[in-house]
Design an enzyme around this catalytic site. Sequence first.
Site, PDB file in Angstrom:
ATOM      1  N   LYS A   1       0.638  -0.666   0.321  1.00  0.00           N
ATOM      2  CA  LYS A   1      -0.206   0.131  -0.329  1.00  0.00           C
ATOM      3  C   LYS A   1       1.179   0.949  -0.023  1.00  0.00           C
ATOM      4  CE  LYS A   1      -3.365  -2.246   2.432  1.00  0.00           C
ATOM      5  NZ  LYS A   1      -4.061  -2.584   4.287  1.00  0.00           N
ATOM      6  N   GLY A   2       1.988   1.067   0.838  1.00  0.00           N
ATOM      7  CA  GLY A   2       2.198   2.179   0.934  1.00  0.00           C
ATOM      8  C   GLY A   2       2.893   3.462  -0.333  1.00  0.00           C
TER       9      GLY A   2
ATOM     10  N   GLU B   1       8.447   2.953  -5.446  1.00  0.00           N
ATOM     11  CA  GLU B   1       8.777   1.957  -4.437  1.00  0.00           C
ATOM     12  C   GLU B   1       8.683   3.434  -3.081  1.00  0.00           C
ATOM     13  OE1 GLU B   1       7.841   0.308  -1.986  1.00  0.00           O
ATOM     14  OE2 GLU B   1       9.329  -1.585  -1.581  1.00  0.00           O
ATOM     15  N   ASP B   2       8.550   3.639  -2.032  1.00  0.00           N
ATOM     16  CA  ASP B   2       8.067   4.366  -1.189  1.00  0.00           C
ATOM     17  C   ASP B   2       9.503   4.575  -0.013  1.00  0.00           C
ATOM     18  OD1 ASP B   2       7.843   1.898   0.417  1.00  0.00           O
ATOM     19  OD2 ASP B   2       5.847   2.308   0.964  1.00  0.00           O
TER      20      ASP B   2
ATOM     21  N   ASP C   1      14.180  -0.806   2.359  1.00  0.00           N
ATOM     22  CA  ASP C   1      14.969  -0.875   4.054  1.00  0.00           C
ATOM     23  C   ASP C   1      15.458  -2.580   3.780  1.00  0.00           C
ATOM     24  OD1 ASP C   1      15.855  -1.832   6.271  1.00  0.00           O
ATOM     25  OD2 ASP C   1      13.965  -1.817   7.123  1.00  0.00           O
TER      26      ASP C   1
ATOM     27  N   LYS D   1      17.364   3.216   3.141  1.00  0.00           N
ATOM     28  CA  LYS D   1      17.857   3.327   4.373  1.00  0.00           C
ATOM     29  C   LYS D   1      18.998   3.434   4.089  1.00  0.00           C
ATOM     30  CE  LYS D   1      14.337   2.935   6.951  1.00  0.00           C
ATOM     31  NZ  LYS D   1      13.599   1.500   8.023  1.00  0.00           N
TER      32      LYS D   1
ATOM     33  N   PHE E   1      13.054   3.790  11.938  1.00  0.00           N
ATOM     34  CA  PHE E   1      11.739   3.153  11.738  1.00  0.00           C
ATOM     35  C   PHE E   1      11.006   4.267  11.298  1.00  0.00           C
ATOM     36  CE2 PHE E   1       7.353   2.026  11.575  1.00  0.00           C
ATOM     37  CZ  PHE E   1       7.568   1.176  10.562  1.00  0.00           C
TER      38      PHE E   1
ATOM     39  N   ASP F   1       2.732   3.136   6.880  1.00  0.00           N
ATOM     40  CA  ASP F   1       2.829   3.260   8.138  1.00  0.00           C
ATOM     41  C   ASP F   1       2.802   3.024   9.554  1.00  0.00           C
ATOM     42  OD1 ASP F   1       2.732   0.394   7.080  1.00  0.00           O
ATOM     43  OD2 ASP F   1       1.038  -0.748   8.625  1.00  0.00           O
TER      44      ASP F   1
ATOM     45  N   ARG G   1      -0.448   6.565   7.241  1.00  0.00           N
ATOM     46  CA  ARG G   1       0.287   6.631   5.418  1.00  0.00           C
ATOM     47  C   ARG G   1      -0.387   8.144   5.177  1.00  0.00           C
ATOM     48  NH1 ARG G   1       0.632   2.067   4.193  1.00  0.00           N
ATOM     49  NH2 ARG G   1       0.095  -0.208   5.089  1.00  0.00           N
TER      50      ARG G   1
END
Length: 174
Positions: free
Chosen positions: A40-41, A96-97, A100, A128, A149, A156, A162
């Site tokens: 969803k991000g 992509e948001d 990581d 990151k 984080f 989220d 979000r």
Amino acid sequence: MRIGKVLITAEQIDAKLAEMGAAITEDYRDKDVLLVGILKGAFVVMADLARHIDLPVELDFMAVASYGSATKSSGVVRILKDLDQEITGRHVLLVEDIVDTGLTLQYLLKNLQVRKPASLSLAALVIKDGIDRAPLEIKYEGFHIPPVFVVGYGLDFEGKYRNLPYIAVVEDTE
Ligand code: 5GP
């Protein structure tokens, strides 16, 4: 939990997406591009990035869930929603948001490459740093942040936050 320090403001995000959109517009000028957002991000970055691209792009989405704890990716990805269209011979740009461990993207790249797109590239708003990850070529990258984080702008914490227009650190996860 508590929303901590704002790492990236809404204004900074918009300026960065304008730069990324201009580069994508330049690179795909004579090509038919399909933007693929990872739900969803990525729904927020997808909506804003797409409007900074001055080309008649098409959009599609995939929804994935990664097995593992809420804050740690395991690399085993379950496809909850696949693309609506075939991508064979298409120029695909995955949006992509946040990256990581990179495991989600690695899985998706492999999965999509099998379908033989004409090209397959990556755009990610947040990367990151300080993470021991397999090499990933991110052609359009936004911000580098420390390995903390974060929430907001599509990201989220337990399904919430979000809709924050900025990206902030999470404190006190109790
Ligand atoms: P990776 O497979 O690269 O470890 O993780 C990718 C996915 O994990 C991202 O698409 C995002 O959904 C989630 N993720 C990774 N880091 C964060 C973070 O700092 N905050 C939030 N909310 N989600 C994250």
